[in-house]
Design an enzyme around this catalytic site. Structure first.
Site, short mmCIF file in Angstrom:
data_model
loop_
_atom_site.label_atom_id
_atom_site.label_comp_id
_atom_site.label_asym_id
_atom_site.label_seq_id
_atom_site.Cartn_x
_atom_site.Cartn_y
_atom_site.Cartn_z
N GLN A 22 0.80 -1.22 0.00
CA GLN A 22 0.00 0.00 0.00
C GLN A 22 0.84 1.28 0.00
OE1 GLN A 22 -2.59 -1.79 3.30
NE2 GLN A 22 -4.03 -0.45 2.28
N HIS A 121 1.12 -9.20 4.43
CA HIS A 121 -0.01 -8.28 4.30
C HIS A 121 -0.38 -8.26 2.82
CE1 HIS A 121 -2.12 -4.79 6.52
NE2 HIS A 121 -2.73 -4.92 5.36
N ASN A 165 -1.68 -10.96 8.23
CA ASN A 165 -2.67 -9.93 8.45
C ASN A 165 -4.03 -10.39 7.91
OD1 ASN A 165 -3.43 -7.04 9.11
ND2 ASN A 165 -4.05 -7.15 6.96
N GLU A 166 -5.00 -10.52 8.79
CA GLU A 166 -6.40 -10.72 8.41
C GLU A 166 -6.65 -11.94 7.53
OE1 GLU A 166 -7.82 -6.99 6.85
OE2 GLU A 166 -7.87 -6.08 8.82
N TYR A 293 -12.92 -2.09 12.65
CA TYR A 293 -13.38 -0.91 11.92
C TYR A 293 -14.87 -0.63 12.08
CZ TYR A 293 -8.89 -0.67 9.53
OH TYR A 293 -7.56 -0.54 9.26
N GLU A 350 -5.06 -2.38 14.22
CA GLU A 350 -5.60 -1.43 13.25
C GLU A 350 -6.93 -0.91 13.73
OE1 GLU A 350 -6.02 -2.67 9.14
OE2 GLU A 350 -4.07 -3.66 9.20
N TRP A 394 -4.59 2.93 11.92
CA TRP A 394 -4.45 2.69 10.49
C TRP A 394 -4.92 3.92 9.76
CZ3 TRP A 394 -2.08 -0.80 7.47
CH2 TRP A 394 -2.28 -0.62 6.09
N GLU A 401 -5.63 1.98 -1.22
CA GLU A 401 -6.66 1.28 -0.45
C GLU A 401 -7.23 0.12 -1.28
OE1 GLU A 401 -7.44 1.04 2.64
OE2 GLU A 401 -9.22 -0.16 2.26
C1 PNW Z 1 -7.77 -3.75 6.48
N1 PNW Z 1 -13.71 -5.93 4.87
O1 PNW Z 1 -8.47 -4.31 5.42
C2 PNW Z 1 -6.33 -3.92 6.05
O2 PNW Z 1 -5.50 -4.58 6.98
C3 PNW Z 1 -5.67 -2.69 5.53
O3 PNW Z 1 -4.66 -3.05 4.64
C4 PNW Z 1 -6.72 -1.77 4.92
O4 PNW Z 1 -6.14 -0.66 4.29
C5 PNW Z 1 -7.64 -1.35 6.04
O5 PNW Z 1 -8.22 -2.46 6.69
C6 PNW Z 1 -8.75 -0.41 5.60
O6 PNW Z 1 -9.58 -1.04 4.68
C7 PNW Z 1 -9.78 -4.67 5.39
O7 PNW Z 1 -14.22 -5.86 3.72
C8 PNW Z 1 -10.37 -4.63 4.13
O8 PNW Z 1 -14.34 -6.41 5.83
C9 PNW Z 1 -11.65 -5.05 3.97
C10 PNW Z 1 -12.38 -5.52 5.07
C11 PNW Z 1 -11.80 -5.56 6.32
C12 PNW Z 1 -10.50 -5.13 6.48
#
Ligand code: PNW
EC number: 3.2.1.21
Length: 437
Positions: A22, A121, A165-166, A293, A350, A394, A401
């Site tokens: 990113q 990531h 990551n995730e 988030y 984050e 974050w 993005e």
């Molecule tokens: C996270 N969803 O991504 C990532 O770790 C980051 O790289 C990203 O920039 C940030 O959140 C903001 O988007 C996600 O669709 C992307 O649920 C998508 C989802 C969740 C987290």
């Protein structure tokens, strides 16, 4: 206004996070292409048809960016290494790539920043993607080799390592919902990825431990799931999504087994003998990273399992369309401690927001309010006994993005993508004020 630093324990870690693809720019310095380069090259996959080719040019401007971390007064920097930069074909070392991260880590230490590394990531070497990527079981051993190569070079100076990551995004968002590379919409591919990400984590954990690596963890994303109405179908749908999104990974990692509600649809597609991997997957962790988030509302949709319709509700939203619900963060942290991790140290790795277009300026009062509310939610989790050790915003910089391209801006620091000039926003100044205590 952000809360005062003195409201948090003295050793509580504050930082900001980024990810290699990113911000760095890709395709030079001996790096190979990642599956994000190939995914982004197909028109329609990315909102503005952009890629991370240039991104924030952090590869060349990393000293400026570390200065911004130091000047804000942060304790730690969460960053990632790019597998495609370290191993252009996924297997062979690129010394130039490791040299870059070596300088970066030294740069952090010189500035009093603790290096928090994330090994993956999302920038999978394209060569490995062509060989089936996360659908192919071989990924586990390959990832462990990559992990130990990075550890061998940087491990003596790292404060901590996260494997992945995730995993939900790596597996489900990318192979079932199709929003991220490789852009598949295939329950079988997604199910296999749901298992292989965890197997890769467990295999890497074992290899890293054997090499003496310390302070190992993984970063999961959580999103509270609520029924869209009071029908039994909506309740069922929310529970199913909660199992896929919020329970699948943490249960397996904690040796609690995959949740039945998710196994119903995923189980039939899992690789044969998956049960024998569960012990390796449950390798002891030193800490858990939580990315938080938003929440989602779920309802019934006619169609094959998991027949879910996800919506945003009536709360105020960010530029991503994501509802703002700070109390979800404390709810999750408390629930994790109660149901899954007990006393295991946890970090918010984050949390952040993107602003509306036109609000993408440096006077980002809405972002300061957002951060303040989430820090208060973190404080509330501490009050409720959660072993919370830190909080990473974050992101440090506006950046690429993913499928949304360069539209949404999450940064504490504004980036002009033409001149690459960095301008700290009000939120960066708010953190600086807070960090000075
Ligand atoms: C996270 N969803 O991504 C990532 O770790 C980051 O790289 C990203 O920039 C940030 O959140 C903001 O988007 C996600 O669709 C992307 O649920 C998508 C989802 C969740 C987290």
């Amino acid at each position: 206004m952000l809360p005062s630093r003195s409201e948090f324990p003295g050793d509580f870690i504050f930082g900001a996070a980024t990810a290699a693809y990113q911000i760095e720019g890709s395709g030079f310095g001996g790096a190979g292409p990642s599956h994000w380069d190939t995914f982004a090259a197909t028109p329609g996959n990315i909102a503005d048809d952009s890629s991370g080719a240039r991104a924030c040019d952090h590869y060349h401007l990393w000293e400026t960016d570390l200065d911004l971390m130091r000047d804000a007064g942060f304790d730690a920097y969460r960053f990632s290494t790019s597998w495609a930069r370290v191993m252009p074909d996924g297997r062979t070392l690129n010394p130039e790539g490791l040299d870059f991260y070596d300088r970066l880590v030294d740069g952090m230490l010189e500035r009093g920043l603790q290096p928090f590394l994330t090994l993956y990531h999302w920038d999978l070497p394209a060569v490995l993607a062509d060989q089936g990527g996360w659908r192919n079981r071989d990924i586990a051993a390959l990832f462990a080799d990559y992990a130990t190569a990075v550890q061998a070079r940087l491990g003596d100076r790292l404060a901590s390592i996260a494997t992945l990551n995730e995993p939900w995004c790596i597996a489900w968002l990318s192979h079932f919902l199709g929003h991220h590379a490789p852009g598949l919409r295939d329950i079988r591919a997604a199910s296999r990825a749901m298992h292989h990400v965890l197997l890769a984590h467990g295999t890497a954990m074992e290899a890293l431990r054997a090499d003496g690596a310390r302070n190992l963890g993984i970063v999961l994303n959580f999103e509270t799931s609520h029924p869209v109405d009071d029908s039994p179908e909506a309740a069922e749908s929310a529970a199913r999504q909660d199992a896929i999104y919020n329970q699948w990974f943490i249960r397996a990692l904690m040796g609690q087994g995959y949740p039945e509600t998710a196994l119903e649809g995923i189980g039939p597609h899992l690789p044969e003998g998956w049960q024998h991997d569960m012990e390796r997957i449950a390798a002891p962790l030193d800490w858990l990273g939580v990315n938080y988030y938003t929440r989602k509302l779920h309802g019934h949709l006619p169609g094959p399992w998991p027949n879910d319709r996800a919506e945003d509700g009536p709360l105020p939203r960010t530029r991503m369309g994501w509802e703002i619900r700070p109390e979800g963060l404390s709810e999750f942290l408390v629930r994790l401690a109660r149901d899954h991790i007990g006393d295991l140290p946890v970090l918010v790795t984050e949390n952040g927001m993107a602003l509306e277009p036109g609000e993408d300026v440096t006077e980002d009062a809405a972002r300061v309010a957002f951060i303040g509310e989430h820090l208060r939610a973190a404080r509330s989790a501490l009050d409720q006994g959660v072993n919370l050790r830190g909080f990473f915003y974050w992101s440090l910089l506006d950046n690429y993005e993913w499928a949304f391209g360069y539209g949404p801006r999450f940064g504490l620091v504004h980036v002009d993508y033409a001149s690459m000039k960095r301008t700290p926003k009000a939120s960066w100044h708010a953190f600086r004020y807070m960090m000075r205590g």
